[in-house]
Scaffold this motif. Structure first.
Motif, PDB file in Angstrom:
ATOM      1  N   GLY A 318     -12.412   8.906   5.332  1.00 44.64           N
ATOM      2  CA  GLY A 318     -12.601   8.005   4.192  1.00 44.64           C
ATOM      3  C   GLY A 318     -11.470   6.998   4.123  1.00 44.64           C
ATOM      4  N   LYS A 319     -11.816   5.737   3.976  1.00 47.18           N
ATOM      5  CA  LYS A 319     -10.802   4.690   3.951  1.00 47.18           C
ATOM      6  C   LYS A 319     -10.864   3.928   2.630  1.00 47.18           C
ATOM      7  CE  LYS A 319     -10.683   3.998   8.972  1.00 47.18           C
ATOM      8  NZ  LYS A 319     -10.831   3.021  10.074  1.00 47.18           N
ATOM      9  N   GLN A 330       1.838   4.158  -0.263  1.00 48.06           N
ATOM     10  CA  GLN A 330       2.068   4.404   1.152  1.00 48.06           C
ATOM     11  C   GLN A 330       1.386   5.704   1.600  1.00 48.06           C
ATOM     12  OE1 GLN A 330       3.693   2.283   3.096  1.00 48.06           O
ATOM     13  NE2 GLN A 330       3.483   3.515   4.952  1.00 48.06           N
ATOM     14  N   GLY A 331       0.672   5.625   2.736  1.00 51.03           N
ATOM     15  CA  GLY A 331       0.054   6.814   3.321  1.00 51.03           C
ATOM     16  C   GLY A 331      -1.228   7.264   2.656  1.00 51.03           C
ATOM     17  N   GLN A 332      -1.786   6.446   1.752  1.00 51.98           N
ATOM     18  CA  GLN A 332      -2.990   6.854   1.024  1.00 51.98           C
ATOM     19  C   GLN A 332      -4.170   5.918   1.276  1.00 51.98           C
ATOM     20  OE1 GLN A 332      -1.770   7.202  -3.092  1.00 51.98           O
ATOM     21  NE2 GLN A 332      -0.872   9.212  -2.752  1.00 51.98           N
ATOM     22  N   LYS A 333      -4.139   5.202   2.364  1.00 52.02           N
ATOM     23  CA  LYS A 333      -5.248   4.295   2.660  1.00 52.02           C
ATOM     24  C   LYS A 333      -6.353   4.959   3.478  1.00 52.02           C
ATOM     25  CE  LYS A 333      -2.852  -0.138   2.434  1.00 52.02           C
ATOM     26  NZ  LYS A 333      -2.556  -1.408   3.148  1.00 52.02           N
ATOM     27  N   CYS A 364     -14.353   1.283  -0.551  1.00 53.05           N
ATOM     28  CA  CYS A 364     -14.119   2.421   0.344  1.00 53.05           C
ATOM     29  C   CYS A 364     -15.160   2.392   1.455  1.00 53.05           C
ATOM     30  CB  CYS A 364     -14.186   3.733  -0.421  1.00 53.05           C
ATOM     31  SG  CYS A 364     -15.696   3.954  -1.414  1.00 53.05           S
ATOM     32  N   SER A 365     -14.856   3.063   2.534  1.00 49.17           N
ATOM     33  CA  SER A 365     -15.802   3.210   3.632  1.00 49.17           C
ATOM     34  C   SER A 365     -15.696   4.638   4.163  1.00 49.17           C
ATOM     35  CB  SER A 365     -15.517   2.203   4.745  1.00 49.17           C
ATOM     36  OG  SER A 365     -14.219   2.414   5.289  1.00 49.17           O
TER      37      SER A 365
END
Length: 414
Positions: A318-319, A330-333, A364-365
């Motif tokens: 999940g993006k 940071q680090g949560q994309k 989101c994707s």
């Protein structure tokens, strides 16, 4: 006819009742002058022919059966065989291991049985079985009895034909009696000792054993004795596949007592079925606890994924995607879900912030392990300019109170 042949005529038509059947006529070979037929030597085959009369051509409900009583010395082997011909036609080949208590019951086909018949029996020894004896206790008889020898008499059918992984499917076992007598049977969805030997499927529902089932006799026959409307008994059960690909079902089992008082075990076919991987259905969306935030604040959101299928979704990515300068911590994309079990929901927290006011979209994707992309429902969040808030009002009140206290103290001192 030479001395190695025997002629016997079925002349005794005694109506002797048997278990689940009736004897119309029966002759033991020895009573008709037949002596033991012996074949000796390694890998040797010899045949003996006898002649008999049958009532089958004139009685369409009669069934002719040859009961071969055979002894294998020194013990049976896989290669030692007994082959039976009726009027020049090969009708059966019996391996030594298929004999029970020394007997094998060979059904003589109605369409090949005449009033006067020639029965040829061939005995074939092997390397280890060096002597075979067709005993004079062998017999030929005409009977009224149940009959499950027709092609497709005991069949399993599947619905749906190509089930999906982890989704249950129905199995129907159908047993057809083309005989002239009812049969009382015990029906099982598989052999008892195979209950725990089925890693491909699990039983969901349905009776595993049904006792005392009456399988009615044939209801209608043609002039040649062929059954056109057999008696039918059936039962059903439901299985759930645990592996994908092609699997072979275990056979269902029917047990009944035949006209000779012997317990007979019938096995159904073993159909191959293809278990398909169902399409994974993952619904995804962004959850926003509240719609408005103050510029400069950090908002905590949720990426929510629900697997609506029964199949686990493996290695799902999940993006998080933002626009207009909205910042993701940071680090949560990007998040990787090793497995989302069927009918389960998972969540991941992430934080966004904006120093500027405005309306922002959080998109989101979702990407599956095979690269397939699934839709994800985006959300909207608003960051507003700081205004006259309760906190500011409280600060002003405190400031005024402080000024009033200071003025009062100054006045007293003066």
């Amino acid at each position: 006819m030479n001395t190695r042949q025997a002629l016997f005529i079925l002349a005794v038509f005694a109506l002797a009742a048997m278990v689940f059947g009736e004897t119309l006529s029966e002759t033991v070979l020895g009573d008709a002058g037949f002596e033991d037929f012996v074949v000796e030597g390694q890998n040797t085959e010899k045949c003996r022919e006898v002649q008999f009369i049958s009532a089958v051509p004139v009685n369409k409900e009669a069934f002719a059966v040859f009961s071969a009583n055979v002894e294998f010395l020194s013990g049976p082997s896989e290669e030692s065989l007994v082959t039976v011909f009726l009027n020049g036609n090969k009708i059966s080949e019996i391996k030594a291991g298929e004999f029970q208590a020394g007997f094998a019951r060979i059904e003589l086909p109605k369409n090949k049985t005449l009033e006067t018949n020639k029965l040829k029996v061939c005995l074939k020894t092997s390397y280890s079985t060096t002597k075979i004896i067709l005993k004079k206790e062998s017999l030929v008889g005409d009977y009224l009895k149940p009959d499950f020898s027709e092609t497709g008499a005991f069949m399993l059918s599947i619905e749906p034909f190509s089930p999906k992984l982890f989704e249950e499917f129905k199995v129907t076992a159908t047993l057809k009696n083309s005989g002239s007598e009812d049969a009382i049977a015990t029906l099982k969805y598989r052999k008892d000792h195979l209950e725990n030997e089925t890693p491909e499927t699990s039983l969901v529902k349905g009776k595993t054993i049904i006792e005392g089932v009456t399988v009615e006799k044939c209801k209608e026959r043609q002039e040649n004795g062929e059954c056109t409307s057999p008696g039918i008994a059936s039962f059903e059960y439901y299985l759930r596949p645990k592996l994908s690909g092609t699997i072979t079902l275990l056979p269902a089992v029917a047990e009944f007592e035949n006209v000779f008082g012997e317990q007979v075990v019938l096995e159904s076919n073993r159909p191959d079925i293809t278990i398909t991987e169902p399409a994974v259905k993952v619904r995804s969306f962004i959850s926003v606890p509240k719609k408005e935030y103050t510029a400069g604040d950090t908002a905590t959101l949720l990426l929510v994924m629900t697997n609506d299928s029964f199949t686990p979704a493996l290695n799902v990515t999940g993006k998080i995607e933002t626009t207009n300068g909205l910042q993701v911590s940071q680090g949560q994309k990007s998040f990787l879900f090793d497995s989302i079990e069927g009918k389960k929901t998972v969540e991941k927290e992430f934080s966004v912030s904006s120093a500027q006011s405005g309306l922002f979209e959080v998109d989101c994707s979702v990407v599956l392990a095979d690269g397939a992309k699934l839709p994800c429902e985006k959300a909207t969040i608003e960051f507003k300019e700081p205004g006259f808030t309760i906190q500011i009002a409280g600060g002003i009140v405190l400031l005024l109170l402080g000024a009033a206290v200071y003025g009062y103290i100054f006045y007293i001192r003066k």
